[in-house]
Design an enzyme around this catalytic site. Sequence first.
Site, PDB file in Angstrom:
ATOM      1  N   GLY A  79       0.833  -1.189   0.000  1.00 32.06           N
ATOM      2  CA  GLY A  79       0.000   0.000   0.000  1.00 32.06           C
ATOM      3  C   GLY A  79       0.874   1.248   0.000  1.00 32.06           C
ATOM      4  O   GLY A  79       2.063   1.197   0.332  1.00 32.06           O
ATOM      5  N   CYS A  80       0.275   2.380  -0.370  1.00 29.02           N
ATOM      6  CA  CYS A  80       1.072   3.610  -0.450  1.00 29.02           C
ATOM      7  C   CYS A  80       1.578   4.034   0.930  1.00 29.02           C
ATOM      8  O   CYS A  80       2.789   4.218   1.127  1.00 29.02           O
ATOM      9  CB  CYS A  80       0.274   4.723  -1.118  1.00 29.02           C
ATOM     10  N   TYR A  81       0.695   4.170   1.902  1.00 26.56           N
ATOM     11  CA  TYR A  81       1.133   4.571   3.242  1.00 26.56           C
ATOM     12  C   TYR A  81       2.093   3.543   3.864  1.00 26.56           C
ATOM     13  O   TYR A  81       3.118   3.920   4.444  1.00 26.56           O
ATOM     14  CB  TYR A  81      -0.065   4.765   4.164  1.00 26.56           C
TER      15      TYR A  81
END
Length: 307
Positions: free
Chosen positions: A116-118
């Site tokens: 995921g990005c975060y």
Amino acid sequence: MTLPVVFIDGDQGTTGLQIHQRLQGRADLKLVTLPADRRKNPQSRMAAINACDIAILCLPDDAARAAVASIENPAVRVIDASSAHRTDPEWVYGFAQISAAQQKAIATAKRVSNPGCYPTGAVGLLRPLLDAGLVPRDYPVSINAVSGYSGKGRAGVDEFEGPDAAQATPFLIYGLGLAHKHVPEIQQFSGLFERPVFIPAYGSFRQGIVLTIALQLRLLSSGLTGGRLHACLEQHYAGSDFVEVMSMDQSRALSGLDPRTLNGTDKLRLMVFENAAHVMLAAVFDNLGKGAAGAAVQNLDLMIAGA
């Protein structure tokens, strides 16, 4: 030599478009997408995914699960850009910079789940420090992050760039129930024993992320400094093409962190800030680059090389 066939399922979303742009025109693979009139046709999608060598899924979670379930050809390999399989023990986590072993696992894997990005920023900062024993695995971690509105997908782009863009909220903290879907992923792949507190937000800029983690030195080993934490990160990522650790001197010279600094690149930049009592770990990267499409292409290249 037969070129590997790469099928992008969901190439019209924010991540899919970015992946398509990166792969279009490459001479070392054959890129396949479905025309508009067949994108939602189950038979066409099933035929395409079973005829490819590597499928890249840029779909909502349930659709990604259904796509994987439709695979009958045992030779098909998959990169899933959704969050459907990120904590599944049967899938390889697609963050190659965790370790040399992780890179090798991705290269030979049948199923790879794109980070995921975060979590890319959080795991990138925490994992080396926890593995080195510099930050305890039971440390009460709190993570703050702000992403560009493209992190919402097409809905976010429509909200800020569509006809009602003037009504869009310029800054929004969300996930107030403290149960964001990225939390289990962050905990598992950073190596934390306890769930971290994660406070995400969207800002009125298209893409980019700044993520920060504050540490209190009084809760760490006596004599530990920000410089030692920085040295650990620097050593871990030495020689990496995709992760860079800013020097302490460069970090001290900064007056602020712009989440857009690395937009248009596939790099992750890590920084360490300190005073006598506290350390702040920070990551800046493009949520559509290293936080999504860039990572998918990096994983694809490893898988092609490892075939």
